[in-house]
Motif scaffolding. Structure first.
Motif: not given
Length: 575
Positions: A359-375
């Motif tokens: 809200k203060i920084a005026g940004i959207v922080i998007t959730q990202k999946a932690v990479p799997t071992g295979e990735q």
């Protein structure tokens, strides 16, 4: 024609910047240079680091400096040694063709005698940190009665480090008639108050929205259990093989611990924190700038004023308590028009703070999946292939070995040879991540972090952790309910200049109290300093943890808490 000429700069300065490779001014330079050359206003410049603000004020101030007058005319204050040295070096580069101009950097951790010698040679421009400037003033080696231009660079950082009183003392030693220029990445209330007190007829140049993050940074977060944060950090490093980044931790102890773990696990990493000597700090920064290390683990205080180009990632090992700190951290990537990634590694209790920062920084922080071992294995595999494909071949040096190599490998087909070369690098990741679990937090899963307590059920207690050797635990009568956080506490301690070298260890904040581990040699003065400090209109209550505190209470020396009750140590709870 070089566009710097159109801004009104002298040919000698234009020639110098041309030799440095600059042909076109940045937006902040284009806005500020003409305004400083036009002597009508004080200026406030709102801009992130890496936007060219040193040249924006440095070039016109060099032009306005009287070359024949051998006394300080310009004083530039900055929060850290690194920034001070960088400013000084930049100004010396710009002044290459200005005969008689001398620039001296004054800062702690270096010989004060050498700095005094430099000042006596007739420096017109002094770039310094507040503490060293005051030391030189008190010795009579630095006189500011001839100052015409007063510059505060990274004002928000200096105030957050507790330099307010030092800045006021230095400012009061300068003439009333002068011009003042203040530069800051953010504009909290403290900076606004400083500007209104020091400046007159002020014009504000806002190159970035107030308290807003740069727009060319991608903001992501991983959500994991607290116990999996380090594993998430390792996976972030592994999924980006060419990462060149900074990892921010809350305390010195945490920074050292994370760096030690990364090094033990084979990563090119090192730590930057307050326990390092100046020589050790310089060595770490040299290794980082030369890319001998890929990951620099640092605290916010230790990283103040660092300016390193081409950082690809900023990783928050937990969110800072204030949005402005998040903006500062993130601003170390995506400089000079480049893009970058700001990645936060969070557990569930930090989600509320995440929303506040957004809200203060005026940004959207998007959730990202932690990479799997295979990735990760797949990414590393193609990274190896890319390196093979783009390898630099020194024919002259390897030609003598090739006949024997060809002979030894002649029985292999092209396909088998490729498999073996790739497998040599790939196997270590494959072995490590084989059957690696998914560590992403799953909301539906029963966990200690989110599992609700039954009505009337008390939180499970655990004994306070063992205090690190050489440290003493203080119990402070302020908690989350009082809107206290580690940065506020450190700022209160830093008001006492003698305590700025004190090491601060683990900090644990509960609803009503804070447990803070401090270097034992400084424990008593820190306690005394806090006890003589008002917070929200009341004196802070501080006790030593454990037996020492209990002995004091038995003698009847009970101090009243915020609601008139004795300060009673509350046990730690499991998260």
């Amino acid at each position: 024609m070089n566009l710097f000429e159109l801004l009104g700069l002298r040919p000698e300065l234009v020639k110098a910047v041309e030799e440095l490779g600059y042909r076109e001014p940045t937006p902040i330079q284009e806005s500020i240079i003409p305004k400083i050359l036009n002597p009508t206003h004080d200026l406030t410049g709102l801009a992130q680091t890496g936007t060219g603000k040193t040249a924006a004020y440095g070039l016109p101030l060099l032009q306005l400096t009287e070359q024949t007058a051998k006394k300080p005319q310009v004083i530039i204050l900055s929060p850290t040694r690194e920034l001070c040295v960088q400013i000084s070096n930049d100004l010396k580069d710009y002044a290459k063709y200005l005969e008689g101009i001398r620039v001296t950097a004054v800062y702690g951790g270096a010989s004060i005698e050498e700095q005094i010698k430099g000042l006596r040679m007739g420096s017109q421009i002094v770039a310094g940190t507040p503490g060293r400037v005051i030391d030189l003033m008190e010795r009579g080696a630095l006189k500011l009665d001839g100052i015409k231009y007063f510059v505060l660079d990274e004002a928000d950082e200096m105030l957050s480090m507790g330099f307010k009183e030092d800045i006021e003392k230095i400012f009061s030693a300068t003439p009333t008639e002068k011009r003042t220029f203040l530069f800051s990445a953010t504009m909290p209330r403290e900076v606004q108050a400083l500007a209104s007190r020091f400046m007159k007829n002020t014009e504000t140049i806002e190159m970035a929205r107030r308290n807003r993050a740069a727009e060319n940074i991608q903001h992501y977060y991983y959500l994991v259990h607290a116990k999996d944060k380090y594993q998430a950090l390792k996976r972030a490093c592994d999924i980006y093989p060419d990462i060149y980044g900074m990892v921010f931790c809350q305390t010195r102890a945490e920074a050292k611990e994370i760096a030690d773990k990364l090094i033990a696990d084979g990563y090119n990493a090192d730590a930057l924190h307050g326990d390092l000597s100046q020589a050790q700090r310089d060595l770490v920064m040299h290794r980082f700038r030369s890319r001998t290390i890929q990951m620099l683990v640092a605290t916010d205080v230790a990283a103040r004023g660092l300016d390193v180009d081409d950082i690809t990632h900023v990783i928050h090992y937990g969110l800072p308590s204030e949005a402005e700190i998040y903006i500062h951290r993130s601003g170390r990537t995506a400089r000079a028009g480049k893009s970058g990634i700001s990645l936060s590694i969070l557990h569930t209790r930090e989600l509320r703070q995440l929303k506040t920062i957004e809200k203060i920084a005026g940004i959207v922080i998007t959730q990202k999946a932690v990479p799997t071992g295979e990735q990760i294995c797949a990414r590393q595999l193609f990274h190896v292939i890319h390196k093979i494909e783009h390898a630099t071949i020194d024919e002259e040096r390897i030609s003598q070995f090739l006949p024997e190599i060809y002979s030894k490998l002649s029985w292999l087909s092209k396909e088998d040879l490729i498999k073996r070369i790739v497998a040599e690098e790939f196997n270590r990741f494959s072995a490590y991540y084989d059957k690696a679990p998914d560590i992403n937090f799953k909301p539906g899963k029963e966990s200690a972090e989110l599992k609700p307590r039954e009505k009337g059920q008390k939180r499970e207690k655990s004994a306070p952790g063992k205090v690190e050797e050489g440290f003493t635990r203080l119990v402070i009568g302020l908690g989350y309910r009082d809107r206290i956080n580690p940065n506020v506490l450190i700022r209160l301690i830093n008001k006492n200049r003698i305590l700025r070298d004190a090491r601060i260890g683990h900090i644990e904040i509960t609803d009503y109290q804070t447990y803070m581990e401090v270097e034992t040699d400084y424990a008593r003065p820190i306690k005394d300093t806090l006890e003589n400090t008002f917070f929200n209109g009341e004196l802070i209550v501080v006790e030593f943890s454990g037996r020492e505190s209990q002995r004091k209470n038995k003698k009847g020396n009970k101090k009243k808490g915020r609601k008139g009750s004795p300060l009673k140590e509350i046990p730690f709870f499991k998260n």
